[in-house]
Design a protein around this motif. Structure first.
Motif, PDB file in Angstrom:
ATOM      1  N   PRO A 160      27.304-118.029  45.641  1.00 13.61           N
ATOM      2  CA  PRO A 160      26.028-117.070  45.495  1.00 13.61           C
ATOM      3  C   PRO A 160      26.456-115.614  45.676  1.00 13.61           C
ATOM      4  N   LYS A 161      27.334-115.396  46.385  1.00 10.90           N
ATOM      5  CA  LYS A 161      27.750-113.903  46.413  1.00 10.90           C
ATOM      6  C   LYS A 161      28.256-113.400  45.101  1.00 10.90           C
ATOM      7  N   GLU A 162      29.067-114.512  44.579  1.00 12.48           N
ATOM      8  CA  GLU A 162      29.717-114.018  43.262  1.00 12.48           C
ATOM      9  C   GLU A 162      28.702-113.666  42.215  1.00 12.48           C
ATOM     10  N   VAL A 163      27.526-114.403  42.185  1.00 12.01           N
ATOM     11  CA  VAL A 163      26.513-114.293  41.361  1.00 12.01           C
ATOM     12  C   VAL A 163      26.019-112.729  41.626  1.00 12.01           C
ATOM     13  N   MET A 164      25.819-112.683  42.725  1.00 12.38           N
ATOM     14  CA  MET A 164      24.963-111.278  43.145  1.00 12.38           C
ATOM     15  C   MET A 164      26.197-110.066  42.694  1.00 12.38           C
ATOM     16  N   PHE A 165      27.433-110.300  42.885  1.00  9.88           N
ATOM     17  CA  PHE A 165      28.247-109.333  42.252  1.00  9.88           C
ATOM     18  C   PHE A 165      28.126-108.944  40.643  1.00  9.88           C
ATOM     19  N   LEU A 166      27.971-110.264  40.127  1.00 11.70           N
ATOM     20  CA  LEU A 166      28.073-110.365  38.763  1.00 11.70           C
ATOM     21  C   LEU A 166      26.583-109.354  38.359  1.00 11.70           C
ATOM     22  N   ASN A 167      25.768-109.681  38.935  1.00 10.45           N
ATOM     23  CA  ASN A 167      24.228-109.031  38.687  1.00 10.45           C
ATOM     24  C   ASN A 167      24.640-107.444  38.912  1.00 10.45           C
ATOM     25  N   GLU A 168      25.260-106.979  39.951  1.00  8.29           N
ATOM     26  CA  GLU A 168      25.484-105.643  40.096  1.00  8.29           C
ATOM     27  C   GLU A 168      26.406-105.206  39.096  1.00  8.29           C
ATOM     28  N   LEU A 169      27.505-105.802  39.069  1.00  9.87           N
ATOM     29  CA  LEU A 169      28.341-105.314  37.615  1.00  9.87           C
ATOM     30  C   LEU A 169      27.588-105.081  36.616  1.00  9.87           C
ATOM     31  N   GLU A 170      26.618-106.012  36.020  1.00  7.50           N
ATOM     32  CA  GLU A 170      26.120-105.724  34.875  1.00  7.50           C
ATOM     33  C   GLU A 170      25.414-104.510  34.851  1.00  7.50           C
ATOM     34  N   GLU A 171      24.500-104.209  36.177  1.00  4.13           N
ATOM     35  CA  GLU A 171      23.768-103.053  36.183  1.00  4.13           C
ATOM     36  C   GLU A 171      24.590-101.672  36.141  1.00  4.13           C
ATOM     37  N   ILE A 172      25.670-101.926  36.581  1.00  2.00           N
ATOM     38  CA  ILE A 172      26.703-100.695  36.457  1.00  2.00           C
ATOM     39  C   ILE A 172      27.174-100.591  34.819  1.00  2.00           C
ATOM     40  N   LEU A 173      27.563-101.538  34.318  1.00  2.79           N
ATOM     41  CA  LEU A 173      27.798-101.587  32.971  1.00  2.79           C
ATOM     42  C   LEU A 173      26.601-101.056  32.125  1.00  2.79           C
ATOM     43  N   ASP A 174      25.481-101.214  32.599  1.00  2.00           N
ATOM     44  CA  ASP A 174      24.594-100.826  31.564  1.00  2.00           C
ATOM     45  C   ASP A 174      24.269 -99.184  31.653  1.00  2.00           C
ATOM     46  N   VAL A 175      24.920 -98.671  32.684  1.00  2.00           N
ATOM     47  CA  VAL A 175      24.889 -96.995  32.702  1.00  2.00           C
ATOM     48  C   VAL A 175      26.252 -96.358  32.756  1.00  2.00           C
ATOM     49  N   ILE A 176      27.105 -97.427  32.386  1.00  2.00           N
ATOM     50  CA  ILE A 176      28.583 -96.652  32.311  1.00  2.00           C
ATOM     51  C   ILE A 176      28.978 -95.928  31.297  1.00  2.00           C
ATOM     52  N   GLU A 177      29.698 -94.985  31.362  1.00  2.00           N
ATOM     53  CA  GLU A 177      30.088 -93.897  30.000  1.00  2.00           C
ATOM     54  C   GLU A 177      31.062 -94.602  29.526  1.00  2.00           C
ATOM     55  N   PRO A 178      31.184 -94.500  28.051  1.00  2.00           N
ATOM     56  CA  PRO A 178      32.493 -95.266  27.403  1.00  2.00           C
ATOM     57  C   PRO A 178      33.673 -94.614  27.899  1.00  2.00           C
ATOM     58  N   SER A 179      33.887 -93.491  28.203  1.00  2.00           N
ATOM     59  CA  SER A 179      35.145 -93.025  28.692  1.00  2.00           C
ATOM     60  C   SER A 179      35.660 -93.580  29.983  1.00  2.00           C
ATOM     61  N   GLU A 180      34.764 -93.863  30.825  1.00  2.00           N
ATOM     62  CA  GLU A 180      34.836 -94.350  32.246  1.00  2.00           C
ATOM     63  C   GLU A 180      35.281 -95.907  32.085  1.00  2.00           C
ATOM     64  N   PHE A 181      34.826 -96.512  31.043  1.00  2.00           N
ATOM     65  CA  PHE A 181      34.786 -97.949  30.838  1.00  2.00           C
ATOM     66  C   PHE A 181      36.021 -98.445  30.360  1.00  2.00           C
ATOM     67  N   VAL A 182      36.654 -97.559  29.491  1.00  2.00           N
ATOM     68  CA  VAL A 182      38.028 -97.844  29.000  1.00  2.00           C
ATOM     69  C   VAL A 182      39.153 -97.828  30.195  1.00  2.00           C
ATOM     70  N   LYS A 183      38.769 -96.873  31.288  1.00  2.00           N
ATOM     71  CA  LYS A 183      39.664 -96.935  32.609  1.00  2.00           C
ATOM     72  C   LYS A 183      39.616 -98.306  33.315  1.00  2.00           C
ATOM     73  N   VAL A 184      38.615 -98.969  33.312  1.00  2.00           N
ATOM     74  CA  VAL A 184      38.339 -99.986  34.116  1.00  2.00           C
ATOM     75  C   VAL A 184      38.322-101.375  33.385  1.00  2.00           C
ATOM     76  N   MET A 185      38.291-101.240  31.945  1.00  2.00           N
ATOM     77  CA  MET A 185      37.979-102.665  31.327  1.00  2.00           C
ATOM     78  C   MET A 185      38.906-103.693  31.642  1.00  2.00           C
ATOM     79  N   GLU A 186      40.331-103.516  31.634  1.00  2.00           N
ATOM     80  CA  GLU A 186      41.438-104.540  31.735  1.00  2.00           C
ATOM     81  C   GLU A 186      40.974-105.433  33.075  1.00  2.00           C
ATOM     82  N   PRO A 187      41.247-104.658  34.120  1.00  2.00           N
ATOM     83  CA  PRO A 187      41.041-105.404  35.538  1.00  2.00           C
ATOM     84  C   PRO A 187      39.644-106.096  35.477  1.00  2.00           C
ATOM     85  N   LEU A 188      38.523-105.588  34.933  1.00  2.00           N
ATOM     86  CA  LEU A 188      37.373-105.967  35.005  1.00  2.00           C
ATOM     87  C   LEU A 188      37.162-107.510  34.027  1.00  2.00           C
ATOM     88  N   PHE A 189      37.628-107.525  33.026  1.00  2.00           N
ATOM     89  CA  PHE A 189      37.732-108.616  32.285  1.00  2.00           C
ATOM     90  C   PHE A 189      38.425-109.768  32.539  1.00  2.00           C
TER      91      PHE A 189
END
Lengths: 547, 331
Positions: free
Chosen positions: A299-328
């Motif tokens: 259940p906690k994992e689902v919560m983390f996934l919720n939060e992560l999606e909210e973060i990705l909704d507002v993320i800048e493309p330049s920041e996305f590139v820095k974190v995308m590999e460990p994230l995926f």
């Protein structure tokens, strides 16, 4: 007139006179009194409300006087709401005093399970018994704070750090109604008293630290986070270093706690607010989330996934590139999770247009990471809904870039082939060893007819073989008949094993004599003396005391 | 250079050549009707008939289905062949295209795949989120069967590709595999996804692919072999050049690193009830507490300005002595 000046004590009041604990003059209504007298009446009423009643041990006691207090409080709420210029300077200390006397109390220990075992949907919180009065005191204090006549300059003499500290301690109350009032009250205080802000933030941090690292128990985390949300929302740019440290050292570790479900929406909101203020914080935030990613708590994992999606909704493309590999990489693990809710929630990311556009801009790096878990699970997951979602995800990937997808397929197949080849090599190596062992001249004879499994169960040392072969005189490497001699062999082996076993036990006892060491603690000479002298005093007393 | 059939492994080569000849004889039988294909090409967007774009989109769907169910490339290529043949002889309404697509895929799977790998009709419908039923699917399959006279074992470009590839490798002296079959198959699939190649004769299409690959590798040996194959298959230079040009354009498109933004509007997202509930609740709506600006003080919406004048002149955050203790606390 009976007033309680000690905060935190409750007293049962007996109705001795017809007015009980209340003075007759204090029972008048505001409307019955001329304007100049109203301030005095106000103060009297306030002081009378410092009388505390018992709602727990004897709920039916003093019903009449409880009603009087309630009515007085209610009247005062109306009074300050609908009248101007009634909050004069002498009123301030009285109001603060009423609040302190009624509210600042030691909270009773909880009868509910704490932390994660407390299920907000099932376990009922223990509600505050004195709520009929407390509610009005809270209401009154709030109206007082929010009144247009309220002047923080005057109030700050009485609403000081000590007051705030005691207010914060009440946040651990189990009664959600109380916490709701506390939340609004603290919010207004923070808003109006600039001088107290730093102190409030520091004390809230302390509460959080204690919660994360010591107790993992506190009922008011969600309310505190809500207040912080409104504070974070108002941060000026550029963000102060103190606030950034707060995010990294307080908010992020809050994700670790078991009872995250109680306050997660508020926590996620705070985190996202921070990222909207300063996008350079994205990388540390995402890396921390990945570090704290739950491994066994779905259940906690689902919560983390919720939060992560909210973060990705507002993320800048330049920041996305820095974190995308460990994230995926983490997302790939979630998609393969046997827990269907985790897999579903992760796959639903593919329905988010912004995330898909980020992925398509970086497909060359992301697709190879996600590919194996999508490809492998297409038909093998036990949950049928997941199949449909995997199909959608695969389809979206295929349509992004056909060649990239085909290349990933080829690479995946090649790696699978390599794995199979390695496995085969290993099997062959074992077979070789087995055959070598079979070809060992000492295994010929009695064991020639045994299967390789039985051979592998026999002790392998040279001496054992000598033991078996000699007594029965079976030295010749001739193939034996299966029946008779074999049974003898078994019995021989059994006996040898038994002998060996008892032998081993004896050795054990010989080798390790039973030794138990007591740990010696150094004793403090002063402590010893003090204890001795204390005992002596007791003897003296009991000699004189006549029990 | 010696003749094709008279090399070291001429036994093997001989067998392959025999097979190629057989296929060359049969391939015309399995071509979609040219007039039908022209009609499709000529159709306009708003006509109620199949256009090349619709056909290509349906082929993309079939490609996803093939990958999802783990079916072979043969199944995919055969399904496209059946689709094109049917579309070239029957006028199909766009709303029947999903059903047709699934039927040809199912028929192809039944023809090529092993029993255990054939996806059930039920699964097909569930995964592709189609609105029709299993009986509709069965009916469509019957119609396809009828119209194509049950001739499902078509000779496709893939068959030729395999044979030509094997033949080329018979004659390679050092035995190293220069032509990677997987890559060629992937390229062929890319061509199948484009309507323009429905017209091509399978042998010519396969040869065009091989020719381009051999040109890339710059292998003189292989080039010679390809020439021999071309002569043997009686493919004219003109035809080969024409199709090679088209294939080359297609492959250039295929190899481009550009990623198109996926369009997920036509996909259906079904999640379990619990997850759906979570999705609704997870977005923490605007909190009830109004924002407190950092530098100024918080004022109630209906309050007067007197409050602001009074308290904002007070100790600012940075000037208070408390700020020193804060920084020490956190350091």
């Amino acid at each position: 007139m009976l007033t309680c000046n000690r905060a935190g004590s409750r007293m049962v009041v007996d109705a001795a006179s017809s007015n009980g604990p209340f003075q007759p003059t204090g029972l008048l209504h505001f409307r019955d009194v001329p304007a100049p007298e109203q301030e005095k009446l106000f103060i009297q009423k306030l002081r009378q409300c410092c009388v505390l009643f018992d709602f727990i041990a004897d709920p039916l006691s003093d019903l009449k006087w409880k009603e009087v207090k309630r009515a007085a409080l209610s009247e005062m709420v109306e009074y300050i709401t609908h009248n101007r210029n009634v909050i004069t300077e002498p009123i301030y200390p009285e109001v603060v005093h009423v609040f302190a006397v009624n509210m600042f109390r030691t909270l009773p220990p909880s009868s509910n399970p704490t932390g994660a075992e407390f299920d907000p949907e099932e376990d009922e919180p223990t509600l505050e018994a004195a709520w009929p009065h407390l509610q009005l005191v809270y209401e009154f204090f709030l109206r007082f704070l929010e009144s247009p006549d309220f002047q923080p300059n005057i109030a700050k003499k009485y609403i000081d750090q000590k007051f705030v500290m005691q207010l914060l301690e009440l946040f651990d109350s189990e009664d959600p109604r109380e916490r709701d009032f506390l939340k609004t009250t603290l919010h207004r205080i923070y808003g109006k008293f600039l001088g107290l802000r730093a102190y409030i933030r520091k004390q809230i941090n302390n509460i959080f630290y204690r919660f994360i690292y010591e107790t993992e128990h506190h009922n008011g985390i969600a309310e505190l986070l809500e207040i912080l949300g409104s504070i974070i929302n108002g941060f000026a740019l550029p963000l102060k270093e103190e606030h950034k440290v707060f995010l990294l050292k307080v908010l992020l570790p809050l994700h670790k706690v078991k009872s995250l479900s109680v306050y997660h929406p508020q926590l996620a909101y705070c985190v996202v607010q921070f990222l909207e203020k300063d996008s350079t914080l994205t990388e540390p935030v995402v890396m921390a989330l990945l570090k704290y990613w739950p491994k066994t708590h779905s259940p906690k994992e689902v919560m983390f996934l919720n939060e992560l999606e909210e973060i990705l909704d507002v993320i800048e493309p330049s920041e996305f590139v820095k974190v995308m590999e460990p994230l995926f990489r983490q997302l790939a693990k979630c998609v393969s999770s046997p827990h269907f809710q985790v897999a579903e929630r992760a796959l639903y990311y593919w329905n988010n247009e912004y995330i898909m556009s980020l992925i398509s801009d970086n497909a060359a790096k992301i697709l190879p990471i996600m590919f194996p878990s999508l490809y492998r699970n297409s038909k093998t997951h036990w949950n049928k809904t997941i199949h449909g979602l995997i199909y959608n995800a695969l389809k979206l990937f295929m349509e992004m870039n056909q060649k990239l997808f085909d290349d990933c397929t080829q690479q995946f197949k090649a790696e699978r082939q390599k794995e199979k080849a390695k496995l085969k090599e290993r099997e062959e190596a074992w077979l070789k060893i087995e055959n070598l062992a079979k070809a060992n001249p000492q295994t010929l004879g009695s064991f020639q007819n045994w299967s390789s499994l039985e051979l592998s169960m026999c002790p392998v040392s040279k001496n054992q073989y000598q033991l078996y072969i000699e007594p029965s005189g079976m030295n010749s490497p001739v193939a034996m008949e299966t029946d008779g001699p074999l049974i003898d062999d078994i019995q021989m082996i059994r006996k040898a094993v038994e002998d060996q076993a008892t032998q081993a036990q004896k050795d054990l006892r010989k080798d390790r004599p039973l030794v138990r060491r007591k740990s010696e603690l150094p004793q403090d000479i002063y402590t010893v003396k003090a204890l001795e002298s204390h005992r002596r005093a007791e003897e003296i007393i009991s000699a004189h005391d006549g029990h | 250079m010696k003749d094709l059939a008279s090399y070291e492994h001429n036994n093997e080569a001989h067998k392959l050549l025999k097979q190629i000849n057989q296929y060359l004889e049969q391939e015309s039988k399995f071509l979609p009707r040219a007039s039908g294909l022209l009609a499709i090409e000529a159709s306009l967007e708003n006509d109620d008939c199949i256009s090349p774009k619709l056909r290509d989109a349906k082929v993309e769907d079939l490609r996803s289905l093939t990958r999802f169910f783990g079916c072979s490339t043969e199944t995919f290529v055969l399904a496209i062949n059946l689709l094109d043949r049917f579309l070239s002889i029957m006028k199909v309404r766009p709303r029947h295209l999903p059903c047709l697509g699934l039927s040809v895929f199912h028929l192809a799977a039944k023809t090529i795949e092993e029993e255990c790998n054939i996806p059930s009709a039920h699964d097909l419908l569930r995964i592709s989120h189609c609105k029709f039923t299993v009986s509709d699917l069965k009916r469509m399959e019957k119609i396809v069967n009828e119209k194509l006279n049950g001739e499902f074992k078509a000779v496709t470009a893939l068959d030729f590709l395999h044979l030509y590839h094997a033949l080329a490798h018979c004659h390679v002296i050092n035995g190293k595999e220069f032509l990677i079959l997987d890559r060629l198959e992937a390229q062929l699939k890319a061509c199948c996804c484009r309507f323009v190649f429905s017209r091509a004769k399978p042998s010519v299409l396969a040869l065009s692919l091989l020719t381009l690959e051999v040109e890339n590798l710059k292998s003189g040996d292989l080039f010679e072999i390809i020439l021999r194959v071309q002569k043997h298959s009686k493919i004219s230079q003109y035809d080969l050049a024409y199709w090679r040009e088209l294939v080359s354009k297609c492959l250039a498109d295929y190899s481009s690193p550009e990623c198109c933004k996926p369009d997920n509007k036509k996909l259906v997202w079904i999640v379990s009830r619990r997850t759906a509930r979570h999705l609704q609740n997870s977005y923490y709506s605007v909190p009830e507490l109004p924002t407190i600006p950092e530098a100024g003080c918080f004022t109630e919406p209906e309050s007067e300005d007197s409050c602001e004048e009074m308290s904002c002149g007070e100790d600012g955050l940075s000037s208070s002595p408390q700020s020193h203790t804060e920084s020490e606390f956190f350091s």
